[in-house]
Design a protein around this motif. Structure first.
Motif, PDB file in Angstrom:
ATOM      1  N   THR A 192       3.004  15.770  -6.672  1.00  0.00           N
ATOM      2  CA  THR A 192       2.033  14.730  -7.002  1.00  0.00           C
ATOM      3  C   THR A 192       1.169  15.201  -8.173  1.00  0.00           C
TER       4      THR A 192
ATOM      5  N   GLU B 136       8.369   0.899   2.901  1.00  0.00           N
ATOM      6  CA  GLU B 136       9.159   2.112   2.668  1.00  0.00           C
ATOM      7  C   GLU B 136      10.648   1.764   2.642  1.00  0.00           C
TER       8      GLU B 136
ATOM      9  N   GLU C 209       5.405   1.112  -4.475  1.00  0.00           N
ATOM     10  CA  GLU C 209       4.737   0.969  -5.780  1.00  0.00           C
ATOM     11  C   GLU C 209       5.544   1.694  -6.853  1.00  0.00           C
ATOM     12  N   THR C 210       5.993   2.907  -6.505  1.00  0.00           N
ATOM     13  CA  THR C 210       6.746   3.723  -7.458  1.00  0.00           C
ATOM     14  C   THR C 210       8.034   3.021  -7.855  1.00  0.00           C
TER      15      THR C 210
ATOM     16  N   GLU D 209       2.943   9.790 -11.476  1.00  0.00           N
ATOM     17  CA  GLU D 209       1.944  10.600 -12.193  1.00  0.00           C
ATOM     18  C   GLU D 209       2.473  12.024 -12.382  1.00  0.00           C
TER      19      GLU D 209
ATOM     20  N   THR E 273       5.915  11.688  -7.500  1.00  0.00           N
ATOM     21  CA  THR E 273       5.198  10.446  -7.822  1.00  0.00           C
ATOM     22  C   THR E 273       5.277  10.201  -9.340  1.00  0.00           C
TER      23      THR E 273
ATOM     24  N   LYS F   9       7.260   0.149 -10.163  1.00  0.00           N
ATOM     25  CA  LYS F   9       6.827   0.617 -11.493  1.00  0.00           C
ATOM     26  C   LYS F   9       8.027   1.091 -12.295  1.00  0.00           C
TER      27      LYS F   9
ATOM     28  N   GLU G 219       9.397  12.028   0.951  1.00  0.00           N
ATOM     29  CA  GLU G 219       8.881  11.562  -0.330  1.00  0.00           C
ATOM     30  C   GLU G 219       7.479  12.113  -0.624  1.00  0.00           C
ATOM     31  N   GLY G 220       7.044  11.908  -1.875  1.00  0.00           N
ATOM     32  CA  GLY G 220       5.660  12.192  -2.277  1.00  0.00           C
ATOM     33  C   GLY G 220       5.231  13.648  -2.145  1.00  0.00           C
TER      34      GLY G 220
ATOM     35  N   ASN H 219       0.842  -1.186   0.000  1.00  0.00           N
ATOM     36  CA  ASN H 219       0.000   0.000   0.000  1.00  0.00           C
ATOM     37  C   ASN H 219       0.878   1.237   0.000  1.00  0.00           C
ATOM     38  N   ASN H 220       2.180   1.046   0.022  1.00  0.00           N
ATOM     39  CA  ASN H 220       3.088   2.169   0.149  1.00  0.00           C
ATOM     40  C   ASN H 220       3.401   2.761  -1.223  1.00  0.00           C
ATOM     41  N   VAL H 221       3.168   4.086  -1.361  1.00  0.00           N
ATOM     42  CA  VAL H 221       3.327   4.752  -2.655  1.00  0.00           C
ATOM     43  C   VAL H 221       4.768   4.637  -3.143  1.00  0.00           C
TER      44      VAL H 221
END
Ligand code: NAD
Length: 416
Positions: A300, A83, A9-10, A323, A321, A13, A296-297, A4-6
């Motif tokens: 956005t 993280e 995921e980043t 996006e 991020t 990806k 981080e983040g 669930n951690n952005v």
């Protein structure tokens, strides 16, 4: 690992996209996607109140193909396995990009360091070090400072490890105080590397550094050094921000006074001759360069479109991020990615480790010269690949880092 951690995921990806471009073989791809080792520990300590509290600690070694693993220790309430795993993966690509003989690691303790006393932090550090002691060592895994840890934290880690070995082992951590085998230039290494990257980006885009209007988020180890260096180079530091909020002066903030204020008060709040702004407003200011150097983040899909700066230099790990990355690319923002922009830290950490294991120490002049050479030559390699392949700088930097690890894995083969 399902996440669930952005940040995690980043990281995945980004890896998948670059692995596809490089056409990395499936088996190697799968191995590179997963951390080599992860350890979760309970860290019980006596608080000043006399009560015992148990904190959660982590150490993840993402990869050790090219050498011992290397990566910082952070103390923050958001620290969790995902993280730390994401940051460890980024360290692997960063070390490979910089041609360091290291793999990547990261560690941390979930805690609120600003609410803890020095005594509590010392006990936390010593017990955490003891819990991960089998994993670390100068030939195995070498921690360093990160968010809310510093040279004092590293001194406690080095002492705890050395007491358990029965002899002094300076090379087990980097970012130590000078007297204990630290390196000249280490405290400034990351921030100085960030300012070299701002200068190079400005050279490509504007040809002129003087008067460049710069906004910096984060006034810690990284952001404050970058602010001081860039001010000394004639740039206008128009805005700064930290956890207490932000400060803006379109004519430029007097940085020596800012440094004095931070030394006295720790945080920015109360700084004179500035307009108070929020962290969010900092990213939307009319300026030439933004340096996110906190957490981080921060850029956005919600605010990327409002960024007016033409240059973003990522002092922090993962401040943009995916996006937002896409939006900034469409706006033709020149973005120097984290694994390159903040690599001055691991570069001088490598110099420190080399000095420690040889018991032979270099002059500050040598260190600054070598740091500048490594940062500039890597910037040029990344820029050349980006131009050649028609990809953004982040993709180019990841291609160089990930490609090197994949090649090393192919050469080593799969054991047994
Ligand atoms: P630090 O603890 O010295 O400073 C962190 C700064 O960020 C402080 O000014 C703090 O007030 C601010 N901050 C924290 N939370 C914030 C929030 N929610 N909003 C706004 N500001 C906030 O940390 P550091 O060592 O300067 O690290 C900063 C970033 O750089 C981190 O992402 C870290 O991973 C990265 N980094 C650090 C090093 C290093 O050598 N220290 C090396 C590479 C990358």
């Amino acid at each position: 690992m399902k996440s669930n951690n952005v940040l995690y995921e980043t990281a995945l990806k980004q890896f998948d996209a670059v692995a596809a471009i490089l056409n990395i073989e499936d088996g190697i791809r799968e191995r590179m996607r997963n951390p080599k080792r992860s350890l979760i520990v309970s860290v019980p300590i006596k608080m000043d109140t006399g009560k015992t509290r148990v904190f959660k600690g982590y150490r993840v070694q993402h990869d050790i193909t090219l050498g011992p693993s290397k990566g910082g220790i952070r103390y923050h309430p958001n620290v969790d396995l995902e993280e730390v795993s994401a940051l460890a993966m980024l360290m692997t690509w960063k070390c490979a990009l910089m041609h360091m003989p290291y793999g990547g690691a990261k560690g941390g303790v979930q805690c609120s360091p600003e609410e803890m006393s020095q005594g509590e932090l010392e006990r936390l550090t010593r017990r955490y070090t003891t819990e991960i002691v089998q994993m670390i060592g100068p030939d195995k895994d070498i921690p360093a400072p990160d968010l809310y840890t510093n040279s004092q934290t590293m001194a406690w880690m080095m002492d705890t490890y050395s007491m358990q070995q029965g002899n002094t082992v300076p090379g087990v951590v980097t970012g130590k105080p000078l007297l204990l085998g630290g390196s000249l230039g280490r405290a400034e290494g990351t921030g100085r590397g960030v300012s070299y990257m701002v200068m190079e980006a400005a050279r490509v885009l504007y040809k002129e550094l003087r008067g460049l209007r710069i906004a910096i988020q984060g006034m810690g180890n990284v952001g404050s050094v970058a602010a001081r260096d860039l001010y000394e180079q004639g740039c206008n530091i128009v805005a700064v921000a930290d956890v207490s909020g932000g400060a803006y002066n379109p004519k430029g903030i007097l940085v020596p006074y800012l440094m004095h204020h931070l030394k006295e008060h720790k945080h920015l709040a109360g700084l004179r001759d500035v307009d108070v702004i929020t962290n969010e407003e900092l990213f939307e200011l009319d300026c030439d360069v933004i340096v996110p150097a906190a957490i981080e983040g921060q850029i956005t899909e919600k605010n990327a479109d409002k960024v007016k700066a033409k240059i973003v230099v990522e002092g922090a790990n993962g401040p943009t991020t995916p996006e937002a990355d896409k939006i900034l690319q469409d706006k033709k923002v020149f973005l120097v990615p984290d694994i390159l922009a903040n690599a001055g830290g691991v570069t001088v950490s490598y110099f420190e480790w080399v000095q420690d294991i040889q018991y032979y120490f270099w002059s500050e002049e040598d260190i600054q010269k070598k740091l500048k050479e490594v940062m500039l030559s890597t910037f040029n390699r990344v820029l050349a690949l980006s131009n050649k392949q028609g990809v953004d700088l982040r993709t180019a930097a990841l291609m160089l880092g990930i490609g090197r690890v994949a090649e090393a894995k192919t050469l080593r083969g799969l054991y047994p």
